[in-house]
Design a protein around this motif. Structure first.
Motif, PDB file in Angstrom:
ATOM      1  N   TRP A  45      -4.437   4.844  -2.274  1.00 26.57           N
ATOM      2  CA  TRP A  45      -5.705   5.320  -1.729  1.00 26.57           C
ATOM      3  C   TRP A  45      -6.807   4.349  -2.157  1.00 26.57           C
ATOM      4  N   PHE A  46      -7.949   4.408  -1.465  1.00 19.83           N
ATOM      5  CA  PHE A  46      -9.064   3.542  -1.819  1.00 19.83           C
ATOM      6  C   PHE A  46      -9.410   3.735  -3.291  1.00 19.83           C
ATOM      7  N   GLY A  47      -9.610   2.616  -3.962  1.00 21.35           N
ATOM      8  CA  GLY A  47      -9.927   2.645  -5.383  1.00 21.35           C
ATOM      9  C   GLY A  47      -8.701   2.515  -6.269  1.00 21.35           C
ATOM     10  N   GLU A  48      -7.499   2.649  -5.697  1.00 22.53           N
ATOM     11  CA  GLU A  48      -6.267   2.496  -6.474  1.00 22.53           C
ATOM     12  C   GLU A  48      -5.747   1.067  -6.319  1.00 22.53           C
ATOM     13  N   MET A  49      -4.986   0.635  -7.294  1.00 28.47           N
ATOM     14  CA  MET A  49      -4.435  -0.717  -7.290  1.00 28.47           C
ATOM     15  C   MET A  49      -3.234  -0.789  -6.353  1.00 28.47           C
ATOM     16  N   PRO A  50      -3.194  -1.797  -5.479  1.00 29.37           N
ATOM     17  CA  PRO A  50      -2.007  -1.987  -4.638  1.00 29.37           C
ATOM     18  C   PRO A  50      -0.745  -2.158  -5.483  1.00 29.37           C
ATOM     19  N   MET A  51       0.387  -1.927  -4.842  1.00 35.64           N
ATOM     20  CA  MET A  51       1.684  -1.994  -5.515  1.00 35.64           C
ATOM     21  C   MET A  51       2.288  -3.396  -5.410  1.00 35.64           C
ATOM     22  N   HIS A  52       3.165  -3.724  -6.320  1.00 38.24           N
ATOM     23  CA  HIS A  52       4.008  -4.928  -6.272  1.00 38.24           C
ATOM     24  C   HIS A  52       3.230  -6.242  -6.342  1.00 38.24           C
ATOM     25  N   LEU A  53       2.039  -6.234  -6.923  1.00 33.38           N
ATOM     26  CA  LEU A  53       1.209  -7.446  -6.929  1.00 33.38           C
ATOM     27  C   LEU A  53       1.877  -8.617  -7.647  1.00 33.38           C
ATOM     28  N   GLU A  54       2.589  -8.358  -8.733  1.00 32.92           N
ATOM     29  CA  GLU A  54       3.263  -9.455  -9.445  1.00 32.92           C
ATOM     30  C   GLU A  54       4.345 -10.082  -8.583  1.00 32.92           C
ATOM     31  N   HIS A 112       0.821  -1.216   0.000  1.00 32.13           N
ATOM     32  CA  HIS A 112       0.000   0.000   0.000  1.00 32.13           C
ATOM     33  C   HIS A 112       0.847   1.255   0.000  1.00 32.13           C
ATOM     34  N   GLY A 113       2.114   1.116  -0.345  1.00 31.96           N
ATOM     35  CA  GLY A 113       2.989   2.261  -0.465  1.00 31.96           C
ATOM     36  C   GLY A 113       3.688   2.601   0.836  1.00 31.96           C
ATOM     37  N   ALA A 114       4.379   3.737   0.803  1.00 35.01           N
ATOM     38  CA  ALA A 114       5.194   4.166   1.932  1.00 35.01           C
ATOM     39  C   ALA A 114       4.912   5.619   2.258  1.00 35.01           C
ATOM     40  N   LEU A 115       4.513   5.850   3.475  1.00 29.68           N
ATOM     41  CA  LEU A 115       4.174   7.198   3.946  1.00 29.68           C
ATOM     42  C   LEU A 115       5.382   8.135   3.914  1.00 29.68           C
ATOM     43  N   LEU A 116       6.581   7.586   4.009  1.00 33.05           N
ATOM     44  CA  LEU A 116       7.794   8.409   4.016  1.00 33.05           C
ATOM     45  C   LEU A 116       8.384   8.567   2.612  1.00 33.05           C
ATOM     46  N   ARG A 117       7.522   8.442   1.633  1.00 37.09           N
ATOM     47  CA  ARG A 117       7.872   8.732   0.248  1.00 37.09           C
ATOM     48  C   ARG A 117       6.773   9.621  -0.329  1.00 37.09           C
ATOM     49  N   ALA A 118       7.133  10.391  -1.335  1.00 38.84           N
ATOM     50  CA  ALA A 118       6.169  11.214  -2.053  1.00 38.84           C
ATOM     51  C   ALA A 118       6.344  10.922  -3.538  1.00 38.84           C
ATOM     52  N   ARG A 119       5.325  11.263  -4.307  1.00 37.50           N
ATOM     53  CA  ARG A 119       5.443  11.139  -5.751  1.00 37.50           C
ATOM     54  C   ARG A 119       4.649  12.243  -6.416  1.00 37.50           C
ATOM     55  N   CYS A 120       5.058  12.524  -7.629  1.00 39.12           N
ATOM     56  CA  CYS A 120       4.433  13.569  -8.427  1.00 39.12           C
ATOM     57  C   CYS A 120       3.355  12.945  -9.311  1.00 39.12           C
ATOM     58  N   THR A 121       2.171  13.525  -9.275  1.00 38.69           N
ATOM     59  CA  THR A 121       1.090  13.036 -10.128  1.00 38.69           C
ATOM     60  C   THR A 121       1.280  13.492 -11.578  1.00 38.69           C
TER      61      THR A 121
END
Length: 186
Positions: free
Chosen positions: A103-112, A61-70
């Protein structure tokens, strides 16, 4: 929305790893020294596993101590507040930064990667989960279909507790170290 996640980030940084985090890190190191692997995957967005000593953690579900640009997708470490006026270090646009979490409605990370590691497993353990958030809640069924032994370590039975071969209930700070000790991984 940024204010809420800035508050969560500050709280996460103030938190300390508990005995369950440290026990998992020791088990991961012990298995590695024996030529094995403990694949540690979490739905939590904090860094308590890492601060507890874990070397490799997959944050689905990602990392709170990282940010990303949309705007450009650039991701980076972020221990401070994210402000709307902050420019993206990748593209310099402002107003495009968000926490690097699902966030809710987004795909979780690293599923493969999670699916691949599950297919290699000989034991599946779910720790501290409601058993109601998918796709994570479905991994116990996937493990069972692969013939993998399953165990739930939880404060109380999860929504899908009946699917596990074994269960131990109580605070993770006690159940996790005891379970790992029983496996000879303490």
């Amino acid at each position: 929305m940024l204010d809420f996640y800035n508050w969560r980030r500050r709280n996460a940084l103030a938190a300390e790893p508990n005995s369950a985090h440290r026990a998992l890190a020791r088990a991961q190191a012990r298995l590695a020294s024996m030529g094995g692997r403990l694949f540690l995957c979490t739905q939590n967005v904090d860094d308590l596993h890492e601060r507890g000593g874990a070397e490799a953690v997959t944050h689905m579900h990602g990392a709170l101590l990282r940010a990303r640009c949309t705007g450009c997708g650039h991701g980076f470490a972020c221990r401070g507040d994210i402000l709307r006026a902050d420019p993206c270090p990748g593209c310099a646009r402002t107003g495009t930064l968000r926490p690097d979490i699902v966030w809710f409605g987004e795909m979780p990370m690293h599923l493969e990667a999670i699916d691949a590691r599950l297919r290699e497993a000989d034991l599946f353990v779910a720790i501290g989960t409601s058993g109601s958030v998918y796709p994570a809640a479905g991994y116990v069924m996937q493990a069972r279909s692969l013939g993998i032994r399953t165990c739930e370590l939880n404060l109380e039975p999860s929504d899908n507790a009946v699917l596990f071969d074994e269960a131990r209930y109580g605070p993770a700070s006690g159940t996790v170290p005891a379970f790992l000790a029983d496996l000879g991984l303490a």
